[in-house]
Motif scaffolding. Structure first.
Motif, PDB file in Angstrom:
ATOM      1  N   ASP A  57       0.866  -1.179   0.000  1.00  0.00           N
ATOM      2  CA  ASP A  57       0.000   0.000   0.000  1.00  0.00           C
ATOM      3  C   ASP A  57       0.906   1.234   0.000  1.00  0.00           C
ATOM      4  O   ASP A  57       1.617   1.504   0.967  1.00  0.00           O
ATOM      5  N   TYR A  58       0.878   1.999  -1.094  1.00  0.00           N
ATOM      6  CA  TYR A  58       1.771   3.138  -1.247  1.00  0.00           C
ATOM      7  C   TYR A  58       1.174   4.441  -0.695  1.00  0.00           C
ATOM      8  O   TYR A  58       1.700   5.526  -0.959  1.00  0.00           O
ATOM      9  N   SER A  59       0.079   4.351   0.054  1.00  0.00           N
ATOM     10  CA  SER A  59      -0.645   5.553   0.478  1.00  0.00           C
ATOM     11  C   SER A  59       0.238   6.543   1.227  1.00  0.00           C
ATOM     12  O   SER A  59       0.208   7.747   0.952  1.00  0.00           O
ATOM     13  N   LYS A  62       2.573   8.201  -1.121  1.00  0.00           N
ATOM     14  CA  LYS A  62       1.841   9.087  -2.029  1.00  0.00           C
ATOM     15  C   LYS A  62       1.459  10.389  -1.314  1.00  0.00           C
ATOM     16  O   LYS A  62       1.530  11.475  -1.900  1.00  0.00           O
ATOM     17  N   GLN A  63       1.061  10.289  -0.051  1.00  0.00           N
ATOM     18  CA  GLN A  63       0.702  11.485   0.708  1.00  0.00           C
ATOM     19  C   GLN A  63       1.902  12.386   0.967  1.00  0.00           C
ATOM     20  O   GLN A  63       1.748  13.575   1.232  1.00  0.00           O
ATOM     21  N   ALA A  65       4.511  12.587  -1.325  1.00  0.00           N
ATOM     22  CA  ALA A  65       5.189  12.425  -2.618  1.00  0.00           C
ATOM     23  C   ALA A  65       6.282  13.455  -2.837  1.00  0.00           C
ATOM     24  O   ALA A  65       7.330  13.155  -3.426  1.00  0.00           O
ATOM     25  N   PHE A  87       4.060   1.387  -8.461  1.00  0.00           N
ATOM     26  CA  PHE A  87       4.552   2.500  -7.645  1.00  0.00           C
ATOM     27  C   PHE A  87       4.653   3.775  -8.481  1.00  0.00           C
ATOM     28  O   PHE A  87       4.234   4.858  -8.047  1.00  0.00           O
ATOM     29  N   LYS A  89       3.073   4.564 -11.161  1.00  0.00           N
ATOM     30  CA  LYS A  89       1.772   5.097 -11.555  1.00  0.00           C
ATOM     31  C   LYS A  89       1.188   5.981 -10.460  1.00  0.00           C
ATOM     32  O   LYS A  89       0.372   6.866 -10.731  1.00  0.00           O
ATOM     33  N   GLU A  90       1.609   5.734  -9.214  1.00  0.00           N
ATOM     34  CA  GLU A  90       1.176   6.559  -8.084  1.00  0.00           C
ATOM     35  C   GLU A  90       2.102   7.754  -7.874  1.00  0.00           C
ATOM     36  O   GLU A  90       1.657   8.838  -7.504  1.00  0.00           O
ATOM     37  N   LEU A  91       3.407   7.554  -8.091  1.00  0.00           N
ATOM     38  CA  LEU A  91       4.403   8.613  -7.902  1.00  0.00           C
ATOM     39  C   LEU A  91       5.291   8.694  -9.148  1.00  0.00           C
ATOM     40  O   LEU A  91       6.452   8.259  -9.142  1.00  0.00           O
TER      41      LEU A  91
END
Length: 560
Positions: A57-59, A62-63, A65, A87, A89-91
């Motif tokens: 979970d990359y939350s 990401k928060q 970043a 990863f 795609k999120e960052l």
């Protein structure tokens, strides 16, 4: 998700990789800078029905970043690089730094996901140094079951944090791989290391892990006794094993055919980077196999873990378009089943034996050695690095616990050793370490193209469907007149065979009919949802009473 990290503290934590084998992902945070180390996947256990991969979970990352300065990779195994496309795609703006072979494998993944052009990917080596405003990152060479493996040293104003990556001390590595750099590790230790985060995978093994060269002797002995074709199955990422198998095959005058996309990629990358010395005229394709004597052929393929779509599985079950088992074939499994794969590996072995092949596998044949160090190597790493604090990584809880006991034997005080979970944060000053909170770091499931849209409730339903089956109830109801116009009819899938269970189905239909009538009688206002709940509860109790099974009940009501 507020963590208690003070400005004068450096924090270390795992996003994945603690209490498990796989999805390794660790990080160091100092003030407004975060360095992430590895981004792996975990292969699902049998109970995760339909799930392809499990990622972290990359939350939290990401928060934050804007604080993530780099993703640094230790080596090219899936449990360390498999999550990188997800990863990124999120960052998407985080630069990736990886040793040459890992970088080549990452490029292939990013191209597959269509994000290679947008990604900042850098190749690194042992002598490179990454400098950020407050943090500096450098490296030391280790050995593992794949070339180009690095340990990472993160230098912060508070102290140095060392993350070993996967390692063993192979002092006689094969091919062109250099030996582990003991001098650089010792230099780090003599200068002072605040925290060691170390590989715990083989903490239950009370010795040194055998060198890869030891396996080469076994392969040579086995190959020399085989007169027919050899089908050699191993991990595509185990370049050292591939190098030894191909070298022995060539010495015995065998041509080599390669099957499996990941194995083909490994051969290309290994040759380009100088780890595999296989001349062009030795490699043959499937069409040439039929024209060569059986004792002049080695087939190199994927599928040593029993993966259903891998080349070896398709050869075993007769669905491979180009190869089938012939009398006199010998299949060599040069790997041990990873957790969760034993059943599928045994199934493939049975199919191969039934098709007429001889199968060589298991520890007794000495055709596999681990890429992870045993207890003696873990103690050697501790003695070289001499950390003030210790965190056991890369392993399940019992492995972390044993590794922590080894650290205490190597003079790290018990109060300075920490067994953490994913999401736990360890905050440190030069002389103190404390737990500084926790952030959510649960598993994220990848199912086809869906990421994280499959939760535990869906997995539970899939498990129930696989074990108990499904019953669909269909009825047409006049909600105004409180009457059943048609049905109820029952449809069973995976629960009972309807033609042979007529009496049970009839009783169930009557039970549903009575439930609908009672619901209308006992309530002034009845909604469709209320009817569905009543039908599900009543029918579920009835079927369990008669069969001791609880199928999923799906009421489908047509209301007028």
């Amino acid at each position: 998700m507020k963590l208690d990290i003070k400005k004068n503290e450096v924090a270390a934590f795992a996003v994945g990789g603690l209490g498990e084998i796989g999805k390794n992902m660790y990080a160091v945070q100092y003030q407004d800078e975060i360095i992430v180390m590895d981004a792996g996947i975990k292969f699902p256990e049998d109970d995760l029905l339909g799930i392809d991969y499990v990622i972290s979970d990359y939350s939290y990352l990401k928060q934050h970043a804007d604080m993530v300065k780099a993703l640094v990779i230790t080596h090219g195994h899936e449990d360390h690089i498999g999550g990188i496309p997800y990863f990124l795609k999120e960052l998407p703006t985080v630069p990736v730094y990886a040793p040459p072979l890992a970088a080549a494998l990452i490029r292939g993944k990013l191209e597959e996901h269509g994000i290679l052009r947008e990604t900042e990917l850098h190749e690194i080596g042992e002598d490179d140094v990454l400098k950020f405003d407050k943090i500096t990152v450098d490296f030391f060479r280790t050995t593992h079951s794949i070339p180009d493996t690095l340990g990472i040293a993160v230098h912060t104003p508070v102290g140095v944090i060392v993350e070993t990556g996967d390692f063993k001390f192979d002092l006689t590595p094969v091919g062109n791989q250099p030996a582990p750099n003991l001098q650089r590790m010792a230099k780090l230790g003599s200068e002072g290391v605040l925290l060691l985060m170390s590989d715990s995978t083989n903490a239950e093994i009370p010795n040194f892990t055998k060198s890869e060269r030891f396996v080469g002797h076994s392969i040579r002995h086995i190959f020399e006794g085989i007169e027919g074709r050899i089908i050699f199955a191993t991990f595509a990422s185990n370049i050292s094993r591939i190098a030894q198998a191909t070298e022995v095959a060539m010495k015995n005058g065998r041509k080599i055919a390669v099957f499996g996309r990941s194995m083909e990629t490994a051969i290309v990358n290994g040759r380009e980077l100088g780890y595999l010395n296989i001349p062009d005229d030795v490699l043959v394709d499937a069409h040439d196999l039929n024209h060569l004597p059986a004792d002049k052929v080695m087939i190199l393929c994927t599928g040593s873990q029993g993966e259903p779509m891998a080349a070896l599985s398709r050869i075993a079950n007769g669905t491979h378009r180009q190869i089938s088992i012939q009398p006199g074939d010998t299949v060599v499994f040069s790997s041990n089943p990873i957790p969760g794969n034993t059943t599928s590996v045994n199934a493939v072995i049975n199919q191969l034996e039934a098709a007429g092949a001889d199968v060589i596998h298991g520890k007794i044949n000495n055709i596999h050695t681990s890429g992870h160090g045993g207890q003696e190597e873990e103690k050697l790493m501790l003695r070289l690095i001499k950390p003030k604090f210790f965190m056991a990584c890369h392993g399940e809880y019992r492995m972390q616990k044993l590794h922590t006991e080894l650290a205490q034997q190597c003079d790290v005080p018990a109060e300075n050793c920490f067994i953490m979970e994913n999401g736990d944060v360890l905050a440190m000053t030069e002389n103190s370490a404390r737990r500084a909170g926790h952030f959510p770091a649960s598993d994220v499931y990848i199912d086809g193209s869906g990421i994280g849209d499959i939760g535990n409730a869906v997995i539970r339903d899939r498990r129930m469907l696989s074990e108990e089956g499904l019953v669909v109830v269909v009825a047409t109801i006049n909600m105004q007149k409180h009457t059943v116009l048609a049905g109820p009819d029952l449809l069973s899938r995976g629960f009972v065979y309807m033609r042979e269970s007529g009496e049970l189905i009839n009783q169930a239909q009557r039970r549903v009919y009575r439930t609908i009538k009672q619901t209308f009688t006992n309530n002034e206002k009845v909604s469709e949802a209320m009817l569905k709940d009543a039908i599900s509860d009543s029918l579920s109790d009835f079927l369990f009473d008669r069969t001791e099974r609880k199928p999923i009940i799906i009421p489908m009501l047509i209301t007028l």
